[in-house]
Design a protein around this motif. Structure first.
Motif, PDB file in Angstrom:
ATOM      1  N   GLU A   1      81.874 -24.405 -22.245  1.00 15.22           N
ATOM      2  CA  GLU A   1      82.456 -23.617 -21.144  1.00 15.22           C
ATOM      3  C   GLU A   1      81.777 -22.255 -21.047  1.00 15.22           C
ATOM      4  O   GLU A   1      81.468 -21.771 -19.955  1.00 15.22           O
ATOM      5  N   GLN A   2      81.537 -21.652 -22.202  1.00 19.16           N
ATOM      6  CA  GLN A   2      80.836 -20.360 -22.204  1.00 19.16           C
ATOM      7  C   GLN A   2      79.445 -20.505 -21.606  1.00 19.16           C
ATOM      8  O   GLN A   2      79.013 -19.677 -20.800  1.00 19.16           O
ATOM      9  N   ALA A   3      78.757 -21.584 -22.001  1.00 19.04           N
ATOM     10  CA  ALA A   3      77.390 -21.795 -21.491  1.00 19.04           C
ATOM     11  C   ALA A   3      77.397 -21.924 -19.975  1.00 19.04           C
ATOM     12  O   ALA A   3      76.564 -21.320 -19.282  1.00 19.04           O
ATOM     13  N   VAL A   4      78.359 -22.672 -19.448  1.00 21.28           N
ATOM     14  CA  VAL A   4      78.408 -22.874 -17.995  1.00 21.28           C
ATOM     15  C   VAL A   4      78.785 -21.576 -17.279  1.00 21.28           C
ATOM     16  O   VAL A   4      78.162 -21.195 -16.281  1.00 21.28           O
ATOM     17  N   LEU A   5      79.777 -20.867 -17.818  1.00 18.62           N
ATOM     18  CA  LEU A   5      80.198 -19.615 -17.186  1.00 18.62           C
ATOM     19  C   LEU A   5      79.064 -18.586 -17.195  1.00 18.62           C
ATOM     20  O   LEU A   5      78.809 -17.914 -16.191  1.00 18.62           O
ATOM     21  N   LEU A   6      78.388 -18.461 -18.324  1.00 18.61           N
ATOM     22  CA  LEU A   6      77.295 -17.498 -18.417  1.00 18.61           C
ATOM     23  C   LEU A   6      76.137 -17.878 -17.499  1.00 18.61           C
ATOM     24  O   LEU A   6      75.461 -17.008 -16.939  1.00 18.61           O
ATOM     25  N   THR A   7      75.941 -19.175 -17.328  1.00 21.64           N
ATOM     26  CA  THR A   7      74.884 -19.630 -16.416  1.00 21.64           C
ATOM     27  C   THR A   7      75.241 -19.294 -14.975  1.00 21.64           C
ATOM     28  O   THR A   7      74.383 -18.849 -14.203  1.00 21.64           O
ATOM     29  N   VAL A   8      76.503 -19.505 -14.615  1.00 19.25           N
ATOM     30  CA  VAL A   8      76.945 -19.144 -13.256  1.00 19.25           C
ATOM     31  C   VAL A   8      76.747 -17.647 -13.042  1.00 19.25           C
ATOM     32  O   VAL A   8      76.258 -17.209 -11.984  1.00 19.25           O
ATOM     33  N   LEU A   9      77.082 -16.862 -14.062  1.00 21.94           N
ATOM     34  CA  LEU A   9      76.913 -15.409 -13.977  1.00 21.94           C
ATOM     35  C   LEU A   9      75.434 -15.054 -13.810  1.00 21.94           C
ATOM     36  O   LEU A   9      75.066 -14.223 -12.973  1.00 21.94           O
ATOM     37  N   LYS A  10      74.593 -15.702 -14.585  1.00 21.52           N
ATOM     38  CA  LYS A  10      73.157 -15.405 -14.562  1.00 21.52           C
ATOM     39  C   LYS A  10      72.520 -15.785 -13.225  1.00 21.52           C
ATOM     40  O   LYS A  10      71.708 -15.043 -12.675  1.00 21.52           O
ATOM     41  N   LEU A  11      72.906 -16.947 -12.685  1.00 23.42           N
ATOM     42  CA  LEU A  11      72.277 -17.430 -11.456  1.00 23.42           C
ATOM     43  C   LEU A  11      72.765 -16.674 -10.221  1.00 23.42           C
ATOM     44  O   LEU A  11      72.087 -16.668  -9.191  1.00 23.42           O
ATOM     45  N   GLY A  12      73.925 -16.079 -10.298  1.00 18.98           N
ATOM     46  CA  GLY A  12      74.444 -15.287  -9.173  1.00 18.98           C
ATOM     47  C   GLY A  12      74.601 -16.116  -7.910  1.00 18.98           C
ATOM     48  O   GLY A  12      75.255 -17.160  -7.926  1.00 18.98           O
ATOM     49  N   ASP A  13      73.937 -15.675  -6.830  1.00 20.55           N
ATOM     50  CA  ASP A  13      74.097 -16.357  -5.541  1.00 20.55           C
ATOM     51  C   ASP A  13      73.466 -17.749  -5.526  1.00 20.55           C
ATOM     52  O   ASP A  13      73.762 -18.543  -4.635  1.00 20.55           O
ATOM     53  N   GLY A  14      72.614 -18.028  -6.474  1.00 19.41           N
ATOM     54  CA  GLY A  14      71.933 -19.334  -6.473  1.00 19.41           C
ATOM     55  C   GLY A  14      72.598 -20.368  -7.361  1.00 19.41           C
ATOM     56  O   GLY A  14      71.967 -21.366  -7.727  1.00 19.41           O
ATOM     57  N   ALA A  15      73.854 -20.131  -7.725  1.00 22.49           N
ATOM     58  CA  ALA A  15      74.520 -21.042  -8.660  1.00 22.49           C
ATOM     59  C   ALA A  15      75.168 -22.206  -7.924  1.00 22.49           C
ATOM     60  O   ALA A  15      76.250 -22.088  -7.364  1.00 22.49           O
ATOM     61  N   TYR A  16      74.486 -23.321  -7.899  1.00 24.80           N
ATOM     62  CA  TYR A  16      75.108 -24.557  -7.415  1.00 24.80           C
ATOM     63  C   TYR A  16      74.804 -25.646  -8.435  1.00 24.80           C
ATOM     64  O   TYR A  16      74.063 -25.414  -9.391  1.00 24.80           O
ATOM     65  N   GLY A  17      75.393 -26.831  -8.235  1.00 28.21           N
ATOM     66  CA  GLY A  17      75.361 -27.872  -9.261  1.00 28.21           C
ATOM     67  C   GLY A  17      74.026 -28.097  -9.923  1.00 28.21           C
ATOM     68  O   GLY A  17      73.901 -28.071 -11.144  1.00 28.21           O
ATOM     69  N   ARG A  18      72.998 -28.285  -9.120  1.00 30.15           N
ATOM     70  CA  ARG A  18      71.690 -28.650  -9.681  1.00 30.15           C
ATOM     71  C   ARG A  18      71.098 -27.518 -10.515  1.00 30.15           C
ATOM     72  O   ARG A  18      70.590 -27.739 -11.611  1.00 30.15           O
ATOM     73  N   THR A  19      71.163 -26.288  -9.993  1.00 31.59           N
ATOM     74  CA  THR A  19      70.566 -25.168 -10.733  1.00 31.59           C
ATOM     75  C   THR A  19      71.344 -24.903 -12.023  1.00 31.59           C
ATOM     76  O   THR A  19      70.754 -24.574 -13.059  1.00 31.59           O
ATOM     77  N   ILE A  20      72.655 -25.074 -11.952  1.00 29.46           N
ATOM     78  CA  ILE A  20      73.463 -24.868 -13.161  1.00 29.46           C
ATOM     79  C   ILE A  20      73.105 -25.911 -14.217  1.00 29.46           C
ATOM     80  O   ILE A  20      72.902 -25.598 -15.390  1.00 29.46           O
ATOM     81  N   LEU A  21      72.981 -27.147 -13.777  1.00 32.49           N
ATOM     82  CA  LEU A  21      72.630 -28.242 -14.699  1.00 32.49           C
ATOM     83  C   LEU A  21      71.282 -27.967 -15.376  1.00 32.49           C
ATOM     84  O   LEU A  21      71.137 -28.114 -16.600  1.00 32.49           O
ATOM     85  N   LYS A  22      70.300 -27.547 -14.586  1.00 34.92           N
ATOM     86  CA  LYS A  22      68.972 -27.286 -15.149  1.00 34.92           C
ATOM     87  C   LYS A  22      68.985 -26.114 -16.109  1.00 34.92           C
ATOM     88  O   LYS A  22      68.411 -26.152 -17.193  1.00 34.92           O
ATOM     89  N   GLU A  23      69.684 -25.063 -15.714  1.00 34.15           N
ATOM     90  CA  GLU A  23      69.701 -23.847 -16.524  1.00 34.15           C
ATOM     91  C   GLU A  23      70.437 -24.079 -17.850  1.00 34.15           C
ATOM     92  O   GLU A  23      69.997 -23.605 -18.898  1.00 34.15           O
ATOM     93  N   VAL A  24      71.535 -24.811 -17.777  1.00 32.85           N
ATOM     94  CA  VAL A  24      72.279 -25.100 -19.014  1.00 32.85           C
ATOM     95  C   VAL A  24      71.416 -25.937 -19.960  1.00 32.85           C
ATOM     96  O   VAL A  24      71.371 -25.698 -21.170  1.00 32.85           O
ATOM     97  N   SER A  25      70.692 -26.913 -19.395  1.00 24.56           N
ATOM     98  CA  SER A  25      69.806 -27.739 -20.233  1.00 24.56           C
ATOM     99  C   SER A  25      68.745 -26.885 -20.908  1.00 24.56           C
ATOM    100  O   SER A  25      68.446 -27.075 -22.096  1.00 24.56           O
ATOM    101  N   ILE A  26      68.185 -25.952 -20.152  1.00 31.19           N
ATOM    102  CA  ILE A  26      67.133 -25.085 -20.716  1.00 31.19           C
ATOM    103  C   ILE A  26      67.721 -24.193 -21.807  1.00 31.19           C
ATOM    104  O   ILE A  26      67.164 -24.062 -22.899  1.00 31.19           O
ATOM    105  N   CYS A  27      68.857 -23.571 -21.506  1.00 35.09           N
ATOM    106  CA  CYS A  27      69.458 -22.632 -22.472  1.00 35.09           C
ATOM    107  C   CYS A  27      69.897 -23.339 -23.756  1.00 35.09           C
ATOM    108  O   CYS A  27      69.751 -22.786 -24.846  1.00 35.09           O
TER     109      CYS A  27
END
Lengths: 242, 109
Positions: B9-35
């Motif tokens: 949950e922390q990883a997903v929330l922090l990713t949403v915070l990091k991506l800002g306006d560009g946070a949608y399903g696909r970008t969140i999925l990719k970013e969480v995988s990378i992190c």
């Protein structure tokens, strides 16, 4: 809510070759809740189209897509999990009915089959509770224990269902559906509690209706037994073949 | 104090915070995988997003689709005030827990 930009992708042959398999897309859409039926398939389509298919090739990209679909199979108590619960309710009701029937007709070895029916009922109830209250450790243990108990009879009983007739066919059809649903929901659910072994056992549990005492041929089961008080009044109707 | 958020949950929330306006399903999925440095299944991310939205920690809105996604709408996610609070509380709680432990735990890594 439906927001459409255009359907540019998929309008020519190149686009068609780079899109995910339509049947998998269709399956995914039907598994999701209505609010997610646009966004989630769209996200996966975009990833497939822009990254996976060009980088991995179509076959491996398809495999990736199938895996994502399976991981979404029971996305937060979606229709799949609900359907599995209904199947388990059916199994529970069946076990009660068959247990009562065995008690009324009292064919040879009816005690054994009543025992199996009770076990099946307990197992189905445990599975339902497991799906509703996954956090309770005791339920997981019960479900797993039941699965171990019923694994071996289940294998033998599959063969018996092949010559099915009457209620055997109905139950067999439900079993096939139940098998598919339980494998999808319990083995591939990303947020399911317990280890993979636990989930395998739970999936076996959900299909315990293969029990020989439950799915045997009805005509064989209703052989006349002089001990049955119920049969005395119904013997002409049910025992003529025997 | 609210419950401590789970690791994912922390990883997903922090990713949403990091991506800002560009946070949608696909970008969140990719970013969480990378992190997290591993292949993350879509089901895990969407289930977590759904749970966080039910808890009121994030909010979402639909936006227009693009041809690259078959014209389907995107669902953008945004961190809610409660989400910020939950992240801050979780970080404070974890730091409090770690304060008395020597790093790395159990000696040299």
């Amino acid at each position: 809510m439906t927001l459409r930009y255009s359907t540019g992708a998929g309008s020519n042959s190149e686009a068609t070759s780079k899109r995910p398999p339509r049947w998998a897309e269709s399956l995914l859409i039907h598994m999701l809740k209505p609010r997610d039926r646009e966004s989630i398939p769209g996200d996966l389509f975009e990833e497939y189209w822009e990254e996976r298919a060009p980088a991995l090739g179509r076959a491996r990209a398809n495999l990736w897509y199938y895996r994502q679909v399976l991981s979404l199979a029971s996305f937060h108590g979606g229709p799949m999990k609900r359907s599995l619960m209904y199947m388990c309710f059916f199994t529970l009701a069946t076990s009660v009915c068959l247990g009562l029937t065995e008690n009324l007709l009292r064919p040879p070895l009816f005690e054994v089959r009543i025992g199996w029916a009770i076990l099946l009922g307990v197992a189905s109830l445990s599975t339902i509770l497991y799906l509703v209250l996954p956090e309770y450790r005791l339920l997981r243990i019960l479900v797993s224990l039941g699965a171990v108990l019923m694994l071996s009879p289940a294998i033998g009983a599959i063969a018996m269902t092949l010559g099915g007739e009457g209620h055997t066919l109905l139950i067999g059809a439900v079993v096939i559906l139940q098998l598919s649903l339980s494998v999808l929901t319990l083995l591939f659910v990303s947020d399911a509690p317990g280890s993979r072994l636990h989930r395998v056992l739970a999936a076996v549990m959900c299909n315990s209706i293969f029990l020989p005492g439950v799915v045997r041929r009805p005509c064989q089961s209703i052989s006349c037994s002089p001990d049955s008080p119920w049969l005395h009044s119904h013997s002409s109707r049910y025992c003529s073949a025997a | 104090m609210a419950d401590i958020l789970g690791g994912f949950e922390q990883a997903v929330l922090l990713t949403v915070l990091k991506l800002g306006d560009g946070a949608y399903g696909r970008t969140i999925l990719k970013e969480v995988s990378i992190c997290l440095n591993r292949d993350v299944a879509a089901g895990a991310v969407y289930a977590t997003l759904d749970r966080l939205e039910v808890k009121g920690l994030i909010s979402s809105r639909l936006a227009l689709g693009t041809p690259a996604r078959g014209g389907r709408a995107r669902r953008y996610y945004e961190l809610a005030a409660a989400g910020m609070g939950a992240l801050n509380e979780t970080k404070a709680a974890l730091e409090n827990l770690w304060r008395h432990a020597a790093w790395p735990v159990g000696g040299d890594a």
